[in-house]
Design an enzyme around this catalytic site. Structure first.
Site: not given
Ligand code: ADP
Ligand code: ZN
Ligand code: MG
Length: 606
Positions: A205-209, A424-425, A428, A500
């Protein structure tokens, strides 16, 4: 789809044609039938203009423009018939006698059509069958072809660097690739060797694709993308053949980008010998290596691959001449998170009170995909409540939803369980509050969320990349805070503390095996984490230490947990009043925010 429609059209046309033919034959006007004697009478009276001799009837045209027909018996000839009735020859003169060409009209209806129609139908049937089989064959034959999707330069869905927020270094690195794709000559003239492969590394999810697409978009070149898992199919040898085909396609379209997503699916270290498909993966990987070595350095094909598991990749992939460029995509920091939120907020109507900076502050550790998800959840929630603009509150709610799953307000919970959860909460939260190092408490709630019965939300005031041993010990103390409070109040514990305890134990283990934070075991790690994946599950850790060492590690883990326990117990004992106050408030309101919490507790920041 188009094919099906065409076939249906053809069938419909054929049926229409037959229908027309049949109706053309069937609808011939059938004149009134009369007997031979009638005909004879009419001829004698001079009423007949002509007689048309057909296969099985005489069609008689009368002077009064009417027509009639007379049954003909077999091969009777008209003259014979008339002679039989002894009609005067002069009466015959005025009558035109036509003998229809039997061999033509009747041949069609009696001989050819009855044979031709079934034959035609059978022919059509086979034709359709063959076509269907040919299609299946084609599919079978194209098995080894790569299903790579090319998304050419359609301007509408084009992704450019501006669509990717943050990841500044990665973009700079890829800028060069874009330059090369745009104008290769500039580089080749000065003898530069352009990298063939770029490996994008980063958490999911960091935007590689996204970034890979943006490179293609910026350079305006075709982009062939395939996911690592698509190479691995049911049949052996398909992977390698698909790789060949993918590169073949690419070479026909230079300059272009070949994007292999999730390359770890095929690029795992070879020879680990796990899993049945492993031979197939090796062949596929070998083929990728062969292809990458195969094309001339400056041909104009650049391979971009992405993975979130660089540690499992085969070293052969990483050597110079292959994926020698490695671009790391970090989780976004505060400013980047804000920028990502801004990008995803563009098409969403935000209320005036929305402060994306605040949202970014509340989402440390979120990936770009998480952030996009937060805004999307907020939009969904807004629509569900029939509101027109997305408010800050909705967005903040969505953060927690993305983090911990949706609230389960409807979960029926007895007053007793509710009280236990509240203690409990509160435990914490109070332990976290009175210890100096843990992140500040943002929210305490006893509303079930996801699998948790309640939650205490702590958020760091800044992005952190390093942590100290003392921080970890205090963190363990906070994790144990809930369990120990239950114990202090009720004298026993419930099952609610299981996760926990597990988290605390895991953290303590990491301190020793990964971070070398044990004073007694020295600066080393334990366990070879070069993991293998078997049936999709990680089999953790190859033990690289002795049985005695294992025992010592266990002792050390117990030691760290004990340190945390002592810290937490001390705070719970001396701040019992605070716990009681927070618990009471929680039972009343179910959720308390940071401000309310700070008003209830004494001590620092209060
Ligand atoms: P990865 O391939 O690293 O798992 P993706 O490129 O598929 O992640 O990212 C998933 C979605 O998250 C993208 O389609 C976009 O909507 C959002 N996203 C992730 N990183 C960014 C970024 N740096 N800027 C804007 N959108 C992002
Ligand atoms: Zn707890
Ligand atoms: Mg990807």
């Amino acid at each position: 789809m188009k094919k099906i429609i065409r076939n249906i059209l053809i069938i419909v046309c054929v049926f229409l044609l037959f229908g027309y033919l049949l109706s053309a034959y069937g609808s011939q006007k059938t004149p009134t039938t009369v007997g031979l004697d009638q005909l004879v009478k009419q001829i004698n009276n001079g009423e007949v203009t002509s007689v048309d001799v057909q296969h099985n009837q005489f069609v008689v045209a009368l002077k009064n423009k009417q027509s009639e027909s007379v049954q003909r018996d077999g091969d009777q000839s008209l003259t014979d018939v008339l002679k039989d009735f002894s009609i005067a020859p002069d009466k015959m003169l005025g009558i035109g006698i036509k003998v229809a060409d039997q061999s033509q009209a009747d041949l069609w209806t009696t001989t050819i059509l009855p044979i031709a129609i079934p034959a035609l139908l059978i022919g059509l049937f086979f034709w359709f069958m063959m076509r269907g089989m040919a299609g299946a064959n084609n599919r079978a034959m194209s098995f080894g072809q790569s299903p790579a999707r090319e998304n050419a330069k359609d301007d509408k869905n084009k992704v450019v660097f501006a669509d990717v927020a943050g990841v500044k270094e990665a973009k700079e690195e890829l800028e060069e690739v874009v330059d090369f794709l745009k104008d290769a000559k500039k580089f080749t003239e000065v003898g530069a060797r352009i990298p063939r492969g770029v490996l994008l590394l980063g958490n999911p999810g960091t935007g590689k694709t996204l970034l890979a697409k943006a490179v293609a978009g910026e350079a305006g070149v075709p982009f062939f993308s395939m996911s690592g898992s698509e190479f691995v199919e049911m049949f052996v040898g398909v992977g390698a053949s698909r790789v060949r085909d993918l590169f073949h396609k690419a070479k026909k379209n230079v300059p272009c980008i070949v994007f292999i997503d999730e390359i770890d699916a095929v690029g795992r270290k070879r020879g680990s010998g796990m899993g049945g498909s492993h031979d197939e993966r090796e062949q596929t990987l070998n083929q990728i290596l062969v292809e990458m070595d195969g094309f001339e350095p400056n041909l104009g094909v650049i391979v971009i691959a992405a993975t979130n598991r660089p540690d499992v990749l085969d070293p052969a992939l990483l050597r110079p001449g292959r994926f020698d460029r490695q671009v790391m995509l970090d989780l976004p920091d505060l400013a980047d998170r804000e920028a990502i939120l801004k990008i995803h907020a563009v098409k969403k109507p935000l209320a005036k009170d929305v402060n994306l900076r605040k949202v970014a502050e509340r989402t440390p550790g979120f990936s770009g995909a998480d952030l996009a998800n937060v805004l999307n959840e907020a939009a969904l929630l807004t629509a569900r409540h029939n509101k027109k603009t997305i408010s800050q509150e909705t967005i903040l709610d969505s953060i927690e939803k993305v983090m911990m799953g949706p609230e389960r307000k409807s979960r029926v919970i007895s007053p007793k369980e509710k009280e236990i959860t509240a203690y409990h909460e509160a435990g914490h939260a109070v332990v976290a509050h009175f210890l100096p190092l843990p992140d500040p408490v943002h929210k305490v709630s006893i509303i079930a969320r996801g699998s948790a019965g309640g939650y205490t939300l702590k958020l760091p005031s800044e992005d952190r990349h390093m942590h100290t041993k003392q921080e970890f010990i205090e963190e363990i103390a906070v994790m144990l805070g809930g369990y120990l409070t239950e114990k202090a109040i009720y004298g026993e514990v419930t099952t609610g503390a299981t996760s926990d305890l597990r988290r605390a134990t895991n953290l303590a283990r990491h301190l020793i095996t990964d971070y070398g934070m044990s004073d007694h075991l020295g600066p080393r790690t334990f366990g070879d984490k070069e993991e293998m994946i078997f049936l999709g599950r990680e089999i953790h850790e190859q033990r690289d230490y002795s049985e005695q060492m294992a025992q010592k590690i266990d002792e050390e883990i117990a030691g760290f947990i004990a340190q945390g326990q002592i810290l937490a117990e001390g705070i719970i004992k001396t701040n019992r009043d605070d716990i009681e106050r927070v618990t009471k408030e929680l039972l009343e309101k179910e959720t308390i925010e940071q401000r309310e919490f700070l008003a209830l507790v004494s001590g620092p920041n209060a």
